[in-house]
Design an enzyme around this catalytic site. Sequence first.
Site, short mmCIF file in Angstrom:
data_model
loop_
_atom_site.label_atom_id
_atom_site.label_comp_id
_atom_site.label_asym_id
_atom_site.label_seq_id
_atom_site.Cartn_x
_atom_site.Cartn_y
_atom_site.Cartn_z
CG PHE A 61 -50.49 31.11 -7.98
CD1 PHE A 61 -49.89 30.16 -8.78
CD2 PHE A 61 -50.18 31.13 -6.63
CE1 PHE A 61 -48.98 29.24 -8.26
CE2 PHE A 61 -49.28 30.21 -6.09
CZ PHE A 61 -48.67 29.27 -6.90
CG ASP A 101 -55.44 33.29 -2.13
OD1 ASP A 101 -54.67 33.80 -1.28
OD2 ASP A 101 -55.08 32.43 -2.93
CE LYS A 111 -46.98 34.42 -1.99
NZ LYS A 111 -45.88 33.59 -2.47
CB THR A 156 -48.35 17.10 12.79
OG1 THR A 156 -48.78 15.84 12.31
CG2 THR A 156 -47.41 16.88 13.97
#
Lengths: 351, 351
Positions: free
Chosen positions: A68, A177, A208, A232
Amino acid sequence: MSPSGMTRVQTMACGSCSNENAFKAMFIWYRNKERGHKTPSEEDLSSCMVNQTPGCPDLSILSFMGAFHGRTMGCLAATHSKAIHKLDVPSFDWPIAPFPRLQYPLEEFSRENAQEEARCLEEVEDLIVKWRQKGRPVAGIVIEPIQAEGGDNHASPDFFKSLRNIARKHGCAFHVDEVQTGGGSTGKMWAHEHWGTDDPADIVSFSKKLLTGGYYHRDEFQADKPYRIFNTWMGDPSKNLILAEVLNVIRRENLLEEVTRSGRALLNGLYDLQAQYPGMLSRARGQGTFCAIDVCDDATRDSILLKARDKGVLLGGCGDRSIRFRPALVFKEYHVHIFLNIFNDVLAQHK
Amino acid sequence: MSPSGMTRVQTMACGSCSNENAFKAMFIWYRNKERGHKTPSEEDLSSCMVNQTPGCPDLSILSFMGAFHGRTMGCLAATHSKAIHKLDVPSFDWPIAPFPRLQYPLEEFSRENAQEEARCLEEVEDLIVKWRQKGRPVAGIVIEPIQAEGGDNHASPDFFKSLRNIARKHGCAFHVDEVQTGGGSTGKMWAHEHWGTDDPADIVSFSKKLLTGGYYHRDEFQADKPYRIFNTWMGDPSKNLILAEVLNVIRRENLLEEVTRSGRALLNGLYDLQAQYPGMLSRARGQGTFCAIDVCDDATRDSILLKARDKGVLLGGCGDRSIRFRPALVFKEYHVHIFLNIFNDVLAQHK
């Protein structure tokens, strides 16, 4: 807190954006390498404006079954945990390797597990060659140190170190990751520290527990021009301030040692429970408090989760029939015993 | 503040994530329609896990040349403003229509502009048919009410209303990206309000001035199951609280009227300047204070930007050789005159 070998960090607002931009950094790095770091051609510049090669190249990211990595369209092409995440969304033809399916406790099955890991590594190399032949070379490999959403699947330090070497051998970037594993719950700031190597990866992404998203990277993964990696807001400075204080607390209160201690107590407690309820529980596993255990079927799992909740304990599910434990870093050994008593009551009701 | 016809909103952390998830919502909507709202097949569920059709369908989003919709990989496939954003990143084979290239002031060239818009609309329909024949049907059309990053390109209300009708006729969703135009700087909360229709779009995405990202959508674009559109944070509640107060200030201080007034003064001032410096300035255009003007070449443009900065005025560039004006909502008429004086000085130095 920067991972070994990485002096640069790029913040982003969430885990998916962190991984998307890490993928982009790998693609940019790979193409710059292919171009011999020369200026892009006119054809590169004009073709990319209309989504065509060579400007938008047919490169791929190799990911693992059960992984994931997020829900934006790049990340989603590397995510393979549950159909509900991916259904109906167009994707890329990228290679997917098997993630080792190990037996637990790992140390009791080291021979069998080494065999299984060798099989997966061989498959990784085959896929890299195959996708190069297809004209969709693998620019990077992305992997979680523990496949979390996919069911808390672990692999050995040797597996990850071999994978890193395979990536290097084939000229692919290696992206770890740590969106779910980073931030201390494995007993180290980064789960990859358990591998015991100074050169764990080219890119490590996080989010997280670390309150902001982002990725650390080795120098050469800095984009060669401004605005190639941009947004941005690129995260939020207020989150960085809060994170700085969280890191102070982690150090001041020795929370990583605390996590290691309570994690050991939790895992031993889970071993005891699976011995006590062998028809119901199996495959207790974990690193720090980042633990999980399998339940005989998903209906029983879901019922256990509900009953625990009614007794004031919030647990989550992961994979098809696993329960995952994700306590906060302040979860201490005495909390473990409170939890195990309640959990034992819940299990006794299911016997 | 919800756009007409839209009762639901999904917050997200940034503009790219908002557009990515809006795209996903359109794909999910399109496939549910194709399936007759039946449960997905076993083949759908298993094929999507490995990025293959039919589970990950070959659907497309139609976008416009010059568009900017963000930098994650889905958004980026719909972005066509500058090569530096897209170079080296793999993309999708999605159709790209021409955006009308109008003559300004719009009202003086209505016949020529209507012709140019008709040409672009015809191309849109051709592309929808062509991509359906290719097996990559257009699930949705995405467009900015003013192409901002791409050079402040405007189109008429009729153009957008016709496009919305074309989308409906061909069963495509219609997504208006108001990430840059939403929030009041055109003199309305949403730029699409200038079109004067009760049914402007299926989805309207926002971010930037609105402090949080997200998208409004019509009821039928709600995903049919939880966790299909999801993210760990999905924005940040603190931003919503700040936004609520910003909206109070906009109402209390009548800032939208203020913007309309100062926008008119700004645009009239730009018309005067382009009459005064015809070799240097052209194509003054704008809605509210969302204005722009073209400079003879990019070197002159960049030099004007620098000189203005040295006099305390921050201006930005967009497109190849445009200057864009993006003042805050509290920019009043007397600020316009202060600005025009400074700008005139800068231009005089270039004469």
